[in-house]
Design a protein around this motif. Structure first.
Motif, PDB file in Angstrom:
ATOM      1  N   VAL A   1       0.752  -1.149   0.097  1.00 33.30           N
ATOM      2  CA  VAL A   1       0.052  -0.040  -0.111  1.00 33.30           C
ATOM      3  C   VAL A   1       0.706   1.506   0.006  1.00 33.30           C
ATOM      4  CG1 VAL A   1      -1.637   1.180   1.500  1.00 33.30           C
ATOM      5  CG2 VAL A   1      -1.958  -1.131   1.049  1.00 33.30           C
ATOM      6  N   ILE A   2       1.981   1.286   0.781  1.00 32.39           N
ATOM      7  CA  ILE A   2       2.917   2.476   0.844  1.00 32.39           C
ATOM      8  C   ILE A   2       3.525   2.449  -0.486  1.00 32.39           C
ATOM      9  CG2 ILE A   2       4.995   3.379   1.961  1.00 32.39           C
ATOM     10  CD1 ILE A   2       3.848   1.890   4.476  1.00 32.39           C
ATOM     11  N   SER A   3       3.939   1.532  -0.958  1.00 32.75           N
ATOM     12  CA  SER A   3       4.690   1.442  -2.279  1.00 32.75           C
ATOM     13  C   SER A   3       3.695   2.130  -3.374  1.00 32.75           C
ATOM     14  CB  SER A   3       5.081  -0.055  -2.610  1.00 32.75           C
ATOM     15  OG  SER A   3       5.908   0.258  -3.909  1.00 32.75           O
ATOM     16  N   TRP A   4       2.505   1.630  -3.426  1.00 32.93           N
ATOM     17  CA  TRP A   4       1.605   2.058  -4.319  1.00 32.93           C
ATOM     18  C   TRP A   4       1.216   3.543  -4.334  1.00 32.93           C
ATOM     19  CZ3 TRP A   4      -3.099   4.577  -3.937  1.00 32.93           C
ATOM     20  CH2 TRP A   4      -4.084   4.730  -5.048  1.00 32.93           C
ATOM     21  N   LEU A   5       1.101   3.999  -3.046  1.00 38.31           N
ATOM     22  CA  LEU A   5       0.830   5.416  -2.692  1.00 38.31           C
ATOM     23  C   LEU A   5       2.078   6.368  -3.310  1.00 38.31           C
ATOM     24  CD1 LEU A   5      -1.037   7.702  -1.493  1.00 38.31           C
ATOM     25  CD2 LEU A   5      -0.068   7.174   0.629  1.00 38.31           C
ATOM     26  N   THR A   6       3.391   5.890  -2.862  1.00 37.74           N
ATOM     27  CA  THR A   6       4.456   6.738  -2.899  1.00 37.74           C
ATOM     28  C   THR A   6       5.484   6.563  -3.890  1.00 37.74           C
ATOM     29  OG1 THR A   6       5.738   5.336  -1.059  1.00 37.74           O
ATOM     30  CG2 THR A   6       4.444   7.041  -0.315  1.00 37.74           C
ATOM     31  N   GLY A   7       5.608   5.295  -4.361  1.00 40.40           N
ATOM     32  CA  GLY A   7       6.593   4.669  -5.357  1.00 40.40           C
ATOM     33  C   GLY A   7       7.659   4.259  -4.735  1.00 40.40           C
ATOM     34  N   TYR A   8       7.906   4.252  -3.459  1.00 46.08           N
ATOM     35  CA  TYR A   8       8.949   3.443  -2.893  1.00 46.08           C
ATOM     36  C   TYR A   8       9.163   2.059  -3.064  1.00 46.08           C
ATOM     37  CZ  TYR A   8       9.878   7.846  -0.109  1.00 46.08           C
ATOM     38  OH  TYR A   8      10.318   9.071   0.538  1.00 46.08           O
ATOM     39  N   ASP A   9      10.247   1.607  -3.390  1.00 48.64           N
ATOM     40  CA  ASP A   9      10.495   0.297  -3.516  1.00 48.64           C
ATOM     41  C   ASP A   9      10.713  -0.304  -2.130  1.00 48.64           C
ATOM     42  OD1 ASP A   9      13.112   0.491  -3.134  1.00 48.64           O
ATOM     43  OD2 ASP A   9      13.479   0.286  -5.382  1.00 48.64           O
ATOM     44  N   PRO A  10      10.724  -1.650  -2.128  1.00 47.20           N
ATOM     45  CA  PRO A  10      11.161  -2.138  -0.424  1.00 47.20           C
ATOM     46  C   PRO A  10      12.531  -1.465   0.086  1.00 47.20           C
ATOM     47  CG  PRO A  10      10.199  -3.820  -2.090  1.00 47.20           C
ATOM     48  CD  PRO A  10      10.609  -2.644  -2.935  1.00 47.20           C
ATOM     49  N   LYS A  11      13.659  -1.439  -0.924  1.00 44.48           N
ATOM     50  CA  LYS A  11      15.100  -0.866  -0.248  1.00 44.48           C
ATOM     51  C   LYS A  11      14.733   0.361   0.025  1.00 44.48           C
ATOM     52  CE  LYS A  11      18.068  -4.183  -2.484  1.00 44.48           C
ATOM     53  NZ  LYS A  11      19.200  -4.341  -3.346  1.00 44.48           N
ATOM     54  N   GLU A  12      14.021   1.271  -0.629  1.00 44.80           N
ATOM     55  CA  GLU A  12      14.035   2.707  -0.573  1.00 44.80           C
ATOM     56  C   GLU A  12      13.317   2.872   0.729  1.00 44.80           C
ATOM     57  OE1 GLU A  12      14.072   4.672  -5.042  1.00 44.80           O
ATOM     58  OE2 GLU A  12      12.234   3.658  -4.203  1.00 44.80           O
ATOM     59  N   LEU A  13      11.969   2.213   0.962  1.00 49.47           N
ATOM     60  CA  LEU A  13      11.039   2.321   2.039  1.00 49.47           C
ATOM     61  C   LEU A  13      12.005   1.787   3.403  1.00 49.47           C
ATOM     62  CD1 LEU A  13       8.546   2.569   3.543  1.00 49.47           C
ATOM     63  CD2 LEU A  13       7.988   0.500   2.941  1.00 49.47           C
ATOM     64  N   GLU A  14      12.777   0.830   3.310  1.00 45.82           N
ATOM     65  CA  GLU A  14      13.688   0.385   4.294  1.00 45.82           C
ATOM     66  C   GLU A  14      14.678   1.672   4.670  1.00 45.82           C
ATOM     67  OE1 GLU A  14      14.409  -1.603   7.607  1.00 45.82           O
ATOM     68  OE2 GLU A  14      12.760  -2.264   6.239  1.00 45.82           O
TER      69      GLU A  14
END
Length: 116
Positions: free
Chosen positions: A35-48
């Protein structure tokens, strides 16, 4: 006018609350991340990386790689306020995320949550 306190709150301090809310209702951390990725475009590494840096909410959304244009389809009430009526852009992004996590916790299908 002073900024709202949530703008300077670290995203990493609220993220576990999003995950706990979802998990309490049988959803997963992976779904919260999706959900966060869909909203913001962060991939898992960027989110981490954002979580490790303890980035505040304002910076988290300002640095978002690709805010999803379909986020304007998110409608409804969060904390007694209609998300589509919020004028402050960063606050609206925060409330969009809150609304998506609420929908996840309420058992909506991922297809509906991601406005497909």
């Amino acid at each position: 006018m002073a900024k709202h306190r949530i703008y300077t709150t670290s995203f990493a301090s609220v993220y576990p609350l999003y995950v706990a809310k979802a998990e309490k209702k049988g959803r997963t951390r992976a779904e919260v991340d999706q959900v966060i990725s869909w909203l913001t475009g962060y991939d898992p590494k960027e989110l981490e990386a954002q979580l490790e840096r303890r980035t505040d909410f304002e910076t988290f959304f300002a640095e978002a790689p690709r805010l999803n244009p379909s986020r304007a389809l998110i409608k409804g009430v969060v904390c007694g306020v209609r998300v589509e009526d919020i004028k402050e852009p960063i606050m609206q992004e925060i409330r969009y995320l809150d609304k998506l996590v609420d929908e996840l916790a309420r058992g909506k299908t991922m297809e509906n949550i991601l406005r497909k």
